[in-house]
Design a protein around this motif. Structure first.
Motif, PDB file in Angstrom:
ATOM      1  N   ALA A 159      12.350   9.564 -11.140  1.00 15.67           N
ATOM      2  CA  ALA A 159      13.692   8.966 -11.100  1.00 15.67           C
ATOM      3  C   ALA A 159      13.955   7.987 -12.230  1.00 15.67           C
ATOM      4  O   ALA A 159      15.102   7.695 -12.542  1.00 15.67           O
ATOM      5  N   PHE A 160      12.926   7.516 -12.875  1.00 18.09           N
ATOM      6  CA  PHE A 160      13.105   6.546 -13.951  1.00 18.09           C
ATOM      7  C   PHE A 160      13.392   7.252 -15.271  1.00 18.09           C
ATOM      8  O   PHE A 160      13.021   8.405 -15.453  1.00 18.09           O
ATOM      9  N   PRO A 161      14.010   6.553 -16.181  1.00 22.24           N
ATOM     10  CA  PRO A 161      14.279   7.124 -17.502  1.00 22.24           C
ATOM     11  C   PRO A 161      12.976   7.500 -18.205  1.00 22.24           C
ATOM     12  O   PRO A 161      12.031   6.726 -18.212  1.00 22.24           O
ATOM     13  N   THR A 162      12.980   8.691 -18.772  1.00 13.88           N
ATOM     14  CA  THR A 162      11.783   9.151 -19.473  1.00 13.88           C
ATOM     15  C   THR A 162      11.366   8.170 -20.559  1.00 13.88           C
ATOM     16  O   THR A 162      12.192   7.761 -21.366  1.00 13.88           O
ATOM     17  N   GLY A 163      10.086   7.810 -20.541  1.00 11.77           N
ATOM     18  CA  GLY A 163       9.588   6.906 -21.564  1.00 11.77           C
ATOM     19  C   GLY A 163       9.589   5.455 -21.151  1.00 11.77           C
ATOM     20  O   GLY A 163       8.941   4.627 -21.775  1.00 11.77           O
ATOM     21  N   SER A 164      10.317   5.127 -20.091  1.00 11.73           N
ATOM     22  CA  SER A 164      10.342   3.730 -19.647  1.00 11.73           C
ATOM     23  C   SER A 164       8.974   3.347 -19.087  1.00 11.73           C
ATOM     24  O   SER A 164       8.181   4.214 -18.731  1.00 11.73           O
ATOM     25  N   SER A 165       8.718   2.063 -19.033  1.00 11.02           N
ATOM     26  CA  SER A 165       7.406   1.609 -18.553  1.00 11.02           C
ATOM     27  C   SER A 165       7.187   2.058 -17.113  1.00 11.02           C
ATOM     28  O   SER A 165       6.098   2.458 -16.734  1.00 11.02           O
ATOM     29  N   ALA A 166       8.242   2.011 -16.338  1.00 10.55           N
ATOM     30  CA  ALA A 166       8.133   2.426 -14.932  1.00 10.55           C
ATOM     31  C   ALA A 166       7.823   3.915 -14.852  1.00 10.55           C
ATOM     32  O   ALA A 166       7.022   4.351 -14.033  1.00 10.55           O
ATOM     33  N   PHE A 167       8.466   4.667 -15.735  1.00  5.57           N
ATOM     34  CA  PHE A 167       8.221   6.116 -15.773  1.00  5.57           C
ATOM     35  C   PHE A 167       6.762   6.402 -16.088  1.00  5.57           C
ATOM     36  O   PHE A 167       6.087   7.176 -15.402  1.00  5.57           O
ATOM     37  N   ASN A 168       6.259   5.758 -17.141  1.00  3.58           N
ATOM     38  CA  ASN A 168       4.870   5.981 -17.555  1.00  3.58           C
ATOM     39  C   ASN A 168       3.894   5.564 -16.468  1.00  3.58           C
ATOM     40  O   ASN A 168       2.882   6.213 -16.248  1.00  3.58           O
ATOM     41  N   ARG A 169       4.238   4.460 -15.800  1.00  6.36           N
ATOM     42  CA  ARG A 169       3.363   3.953 -14.736  1.00  6.36           C
ATOM     43  C   ARG A 169       3.259   4.988 -13.615  1.00  6.36           C
ATOM     44  O   ARG A 169       2.186   5.313 -13.133  1.00  6.36           O
ATOM     45  N   GLN A 170       4.429   5.499 -13.230  1.00 10.38           N
ATOM     46  CA  GLN A 170       4.451   6.472 -12.147  1.00 10.38           C
ATOM     47  C   GLN A 170       3.728   7.758 -12.531  1.00 10.38           C
ATOM     48  O   GLN A 170       2.966   8.311 -11.750  1.00 10.38           O
ATOM     49  N   ARG A 171       3.974   8.197 -13.751  1.00 10.12           N
ATOM     50  CA  ARG A 171       3.323   9.432 -14.197  1.00 10.12           C
ATOM     51  C   ARG A 171       1.810   9.290 -14.191  1.00 10.12           C
ATOM     52  O   ARG A 171       1.089  10.190 -13.753  1.00 10.12           O
ATOM     53  N   LYS A 172       1.360   8.142 -14.635  1.00 11.78           N
ATOM     54  CA  LYS A 172      -0.084   7.912 -14.687  1.00 11.78           C
ATOM     55  C   LYS A 172      -0.706   7.920 -13.291  1.00 11.78           C
ATOM     56  O   LYS A 172      -1.754   8.504 -13.057  1.00 11.78           O
ATOM     57  N   LEU A 173      -0.001   7.279 -12.381  1.00 12.12           N
ATOM     58  CA  LEU A 173      -0.509   7.233 -11.006  1.00 12.12           C
ATOM     59  C   LEU A 173      -0.551   8.635 -10.398  1.00 12.12           C
ATOM     60  O   LEU A 173      -1.476   8.982  -9.668  1.00 12.12           O
ATOM     61  N   LEU A 174       0.454   9.424 -10.711  1.00 11.74           N
ATOM     62  CA  LEU A 174       0.504  10.783 -10.180  1.00 11.74           C
ATOM     63  C   LEU A 174      -0.597  11.647 -10.779  1.00 11.74           C
ATOM     64  O   LEU A 174      -1.290  12.376 -10.068  1.00 11.74           O
ATOM     65  N   GLU A 175      -0.748  11.547 -12.087  1.00  7.44           N
ATOM     66  CA  GLU A 175      -1.769  12.352 -12.754  1.00  7.44           C
ATOM     67  C   GLU A 175      -3.161  11.970 -12.288  1.00  7.44           C
ATOM     68  O   GLU A 175      -4.065  12.799 -12.265  1.00  7.44           O
ATOM     69  N   ALA A 176      -3.302  10.710 -11.905  1.00  7.53           N
ATOM     70  CA  ALA A 176      -4.599  10.244 -11.403  1.00  7.53           C
ATOM     71  C   ALA A 176      -4.949  10.941 -10.090  1.00  7.53           C
ATOM     72  O   ALA A 176      -6.103  11.026  -9.688  1.00  7.53           O
ATOM     73  N   GLU A 177      -3.908  11.448  -9.414  1.00  5.69           N
ATOM     74  CA  GLU A 177      -4.138  12.152  -8.146  1.00  5.69           C
ATOM     75  C   GLU A 177      -4.110  13.658  -8.331  1.00  5.69           C
ATOM     76  O   GLU A 177      -4.155  14.413  -7.370  1.00  5.69           O
ATOM     77  N   GLY A 178      -3.980  14.076  -9.581  1.00  2.00           N
ATOM     78  CA  GLY A 178      -4.000  15.505  -9.846  1.00  2.00           C
ATOM     79  C   GLY A 178      -2.625  16.134  -9.938  1.00  2.00           C
ATOM     80  O   GLY A 178      -2.486  17.338 -10.103  1.00  2.00           O
ATOM     81  N   GLU A 207       0.822  -1.213   0.000  1.00  2.00           N
ATOM     82  CA  GLU A 207       0.000   0.000   0.000  1.00  2.00           C
ATOM     83  C   GLU A 207       0.853   1.258   0.000  1.00  2.00           C
ATOM     84  O   GLU A 207       0.346   2.360   0.130  1.00  2.00           O
ATOM     85  N   VAL A 208       2.140   1.057  -0.091  1.00  2.00           N
ATOM     86  CA  VAL A 208       3.039   2.215  -0.047  1.00  2.00           C
ATOM     87  C   VAL A 208       3.030   2.969  -1.379  1.00  2.00           C
ATOM     88  O   VAL A 208       3.323   2.396  -2.424  1.00  2.00           O
ATOM     89  N   PRO A 209       2.663   4.236  -1.316  1.00  2.00           N
ATOM     90  CA  PRO A 209       2.606   5.070  -2.533  1.00  2.00           C
ATOM     91  C   PRO A 209       3.997   5.471  -3.006  1.00  2.00           C
ATOM     92  O   PRO A 209       4.370   6.635  -2.935  1.00  2.00           O
ATOM     93  N   TRP A 210       4.751   4.510  -3.488  1.00  2.00           N
ATOM     94  CA  TRP A 210       6.121   4.744  -3.934  1.00  2.00           C
ATOM     95  C   TRP A 210       6.207   5.809  -5.015  1.00  2.00           C
ATOM     96  O   TRP A 210       7.179   6.518  -5.135  1.00  2.00           O
ATOM     97  N   TYR A 211       5.143   5.935  -5.803  1.00  2.00           N
ATOM     98  CA  TYR A 211       5.148   6.867  -6.933  1.00  2.00           C
ATOM     99  C   TYR A 211       5.125   8.319  -6.482  1.00  2.00           C
ATOM    100  O   TYR A 211       5.321   9.217  -7.287  1.00  2.00           O
ATOM    101  N   ARG A 212       4.853   8.555  -5.197  1.00  2.00           N
ATOM    102  CA  ARG A 212       4.821   9.938  -4.713  1.00  2.00           C
ATOM    103  C   ARG A 212       6.210  10.419  -4.324  1.00  2.00           C
ATOM    104  O   ARG A 212       6.372  11.516  -3.810  1.00  2.00           O
ATOM    105  N   VAL A 213       7.198   9.571  -4.551  1.00  2.00           N
ATOM    106  CA  VAL A 213       8.579   9.963  -4.247  1.00  2.00           C
ATOM    107  C   VAL A 213       9.310  10.271  -5.546  1.00  2.00           C
ATOM    108  O   VAL A 213       9.388   9.425  -6.431  1.00  2.00           O
ATOM    109  N   ILE A 214       9.814  11.476  -5.644  1.00  2.00           N
ATOM    110  CA  ILE A 214      10.503  11.904  -6.865  1.00  2.00           C
ATOM    111  C   ILE A 214      11.850  12.551  -6.534  1.00  2.00           C
ATOM    112  O   ILE A 214      12.182  12.708  -5.360  1.00  2.00           O
TER     113      ILE A 214
END
Length: 121
Positions: free
Chosen positions: A75-94, A61-68
């Motif tokens: 922190a992930f390379p732009t365009g990487s799957s991890a990057f996109n995943r994190q961005r999506k999760l962040l945008e989902a929270e505004g 349940e740890v919101p790891w994506y809120r750490v930048i």
DNA sequence: GTCTTGACTAAGC
DNA sequence: GGCTTAGCCAAGA
């Protein structure tokens, strides 16, 4: 008990503290690695935070994506799957990215300042 | 035991 | 604004 390998609970304890700290980041806000390290009592061991998050079990349940990063970037390379995943999760929270960056002045979790200014007291 | 790597950061160019 | 360098500290090889 010489052969008894101790699991070095210290490392596990540190991970627990990091995760616990990250869980305190409110929704719609983000914190930097250095900030989490400081709040977790690790001083300036920002890399330690990254390692702890990497050790994070899936489905937690740890919101790891809120750490930048300190610069407001993921922190992930732009365009990487991890990057996109994190961005999506962040945008989902505004939390929106502008030019690949997050405005820490707006979305930054200024715990201390926030409490000082918002605490109804 | 030494060397490299890494979900970092600050400072310098 | 972006790239490089140095400092940092623990985990792996």
């Amino acid at each position: 008990m010489t052969g008894m390998k101790k699991p070095v609970p210290q490392a596990v304890e540190i991970n627990r503290r990091v995760w616990s700290t990250v869980q305190q980041i409110p929704e719609g806000k983000v914190a930097t690695y250095g900030q989490v390290a400081d709040l977790a009592g690790l001083g300036r061991a920002a890399r330690r935070v990254g390692r702890a998050l990497r050790e994070l079990p899936a489905g937690s349940e740890v919101p790891w994506y809120r750490v930048i990063r300190a610069g407001g970037q993921i922190a992930f390379p732009t365009g990487s799957s991890a990057f996109n995943r994190q961005r999506k999760l962040l945008e989902a929270e505004g939390v929106s990215l502008i030019n690949g960056r997050i405005d820490l002045g707006v979305y930054g979790w200024q715990r201390t300042l926030d409490e000082l200014l918002w605490k109804p007291d």
